[in-house]
Every structure is written in structure tokens, then in C-alpha cells.
Design an enzyme around this catalytic site. Structure first.
Site, mmCIF file in Angstrom:
data_model
loop_
_atom_site.group_PDB
_atom_site.id
_atom_site.type_symbol
_atom_site.label_atom_id
_atom_site.label_comp_id
_atom_site.label_asym_id
_atom_site.label_seq_id
_atom_site.Cartn_x
_atom_site.Cartn_y
_atom_site.Cartn_z
ATOM 1 N N HIS A 47 -9.162 2.962 -1.598
ATOM 2 C CA HIS A 47 -8.371 3.993 -1.256
ATOM 3 C C HIS A 47 -7.120 4.060 -2.572
ATOM 4 O O HIS A 47 -7.154 3.239 -3.055
ATOM 5 C CB HIS A 47 -7.473 3.487 -0.261
ATOM 6 N N ARG A 74 3.241 -3.679 9.901
ATOM 7 C CA ARG A 74 4.129 -3.133 8.659
ATOM 8 C C ARG A 74 5.099 -3.580 9.332
ATOM 9 O O ARG A 74 6.288 -3.724 9.988
ATOM 10 C CB ARG A 74 3.781 -1.741 8.965
ATOM 11 N N HIS A 124 0.696 4.382 1.865
ATOM 12 C CA HIS A 124 0.748 5.668 2.909
ATOM 13 C C HIS A 124 0.265 6.988 2.668
ATOM 14 O O HIS A 124 1.146 7.814 1.920
ATOM 15 C CB HIS A 124 1.770 4.780 4.553
ATOM 16 N N HIS A 137 -3.331 3.994 5.179
ATOM 17 C CA HIS A 137 -3.707 4.290 3.716
ATOM 18 C C HIS A 137 -3.407 5.785 3.243
ATOM 19 O O HIS A 137 -4.405 6.369 3.609
ATOM 20 C CB HIS A 137 -4.382 2.937 3.278
ATOM 21 N N ASP A 175 -4.225 1.236 -1.964
ATOM 22 C CA ASP A 175 -4.884 -0.010 -2.195
ATOM 23 C C ASP A 175 -4.148 -0.781 -4.008
ATOM 24 O O ASP A 175 -4.521 -0.229 -5.237
ATOM 25 C CB ASP A 175 -6.077 -0.068 -2.022
ATOM 26 N N HIS A 184 -11.589 0.752 1.969
ATOM 27 C CA HIS A 184 -10.394 -0.849 1.187
ATOM 28 C C HIS A 184 -11.121 -0.944 0.284
ATOM 29 O O HIS A 184 -12.374 -2.031 0.562
ATOM 30 C CB HIS A 184 -10.085 -0.978 2.217
ATOM 31 N N HIS A 200 0.974 -1.418 0.070
ATOM 32 C CA HIS A 200 0.073 -0.148 0.032
ATOM 33 C C HIS A 200 0.997 1.225 -0.263
ATOM 34 O O HIS A 200 1.860 1.627 0.666
ATOM 35 C CB HIS A 200 -0.528 -0.213 1.327
ATOM 36 N N HIS A 214 3.343 -5.011 4.025
ATOM 37 C CA HIS A 214 2.754 -5.690 5.493
ATOM 38 C C HIS A 214 2.923 -7.233 5.546
ATOM 39 O O HIS A 214 3.239 -8.066 4.793
ATOM 40 C CB HIS A 214 1.573 -5.543 5.116
#
Length: 127
Positions: free
Chosen positions: A42, A118, A10, A25, A45, A33, A8, A82
Site C-alpha cells: 500500500h 487506531r 489512510h 490504508h 504502509d 499490505h 500508516h 496504531h
């Protein structure tokens, strides 16, 4: 680890507390999402990347919502990997939309895709 990992953009490139301080995000249009092929999602995404048996992932991608210039640029924001697979907003909804999803970083299919912790992050820069 080998397998799929949520990937993603951020909001911030603030790493004062490691990857944890990069914010949620990037979502300038206030969407839920979803996956990278979904119309409403997003901007950040990007779905999943796949790490090989050595835990290495490489590749290229093109995304129509990610902009390098203009009002909604992602330059100066962060890119995040992630620990777990992103469910692309298709996981258990726990009462959503009647009960709003908790704000990120709390794990929920409609905020984070349940992608887990993360594990890697960096700033997006033009080179």
C-alpha cells in the site's frame, strides 16, 4: 505506550467518528499490505514508529511512494498511529491468497498488518 506502533496513511481525513472513520490504508494500486521497503505494498504502509519509555516518538522519514503533488497525492488524507506493532504483512495468513483477506479495518496481516486499534490521527497538510 513504549514500543513499536503501526504507522500508516489512510484514505480519508474524516474524523466524524474519531480515527475510526478515516477509512483503510491508502492503497491506490490495489496491493496487499507489506512493509515500507517492499516493492509491492500500500502507498500508506509506512511500517512502525518506536515510542520511547515515556510513550513519545519523534523522527523523520523519506518514502519514494508517498507523493505530495499530482494524481496520487497524500495531501488531504490522514496519518494514523496504531496501538500495536505492524507485522509488515508477514504474520499468519489465515488461508490467504486462496481465501481473500477481509476488508480493513478487520485485522489481517495482508490488510492492516495486525497493527491494532487506531490511537492517534491527523490530516496531512502542506504548510
Amino acid at each position: 505506550k513504549p514500543g513499536k506502533h503501526g504507522f500508516h496513511i489512510h484514505e480519508k481525513a474524516d474524523f466524524s467518528k474519531g480515527c475510526a472513520s478515516a477509512g483503510p490504508h491508502y492503497n491506490p494500486f490495489g496491493q496487499a499490505h507489506a512493509g515500507p521497503e517492499d516493492v509491492q505494498r500500500h502507498v500508506g504502509d509506512l511500517g512502525n514508529l518506536r515510542a520511547n519509555r515515556k510513550g513519545v516518538a519523534r523522527g523523520k522519514m523519506v518514502d519514494k511512494m508517498v507523493k505530495l503533488f499530482g494524481e496520487y497525492t497524500v495531501v488531504g488524507r490522514s496519518i494514523m498511529v496504531h496501538a500495536d506493532k505492524d507485522d509488515l504483512g508477514r504474520g499468519p495468513r489465515q488461508g490467504w491468497p486462496d481465501v481473500p483477506a477481509p476488508p480493513a479495518p478487520t485485522q489481517h496481516t495482508k490488510t492492516t498488518g495486525n497493527a491494532g486499534g487506531r490511537i492517534g490521527c491527523g490530516v496531512i497538510q502542506l504548510v
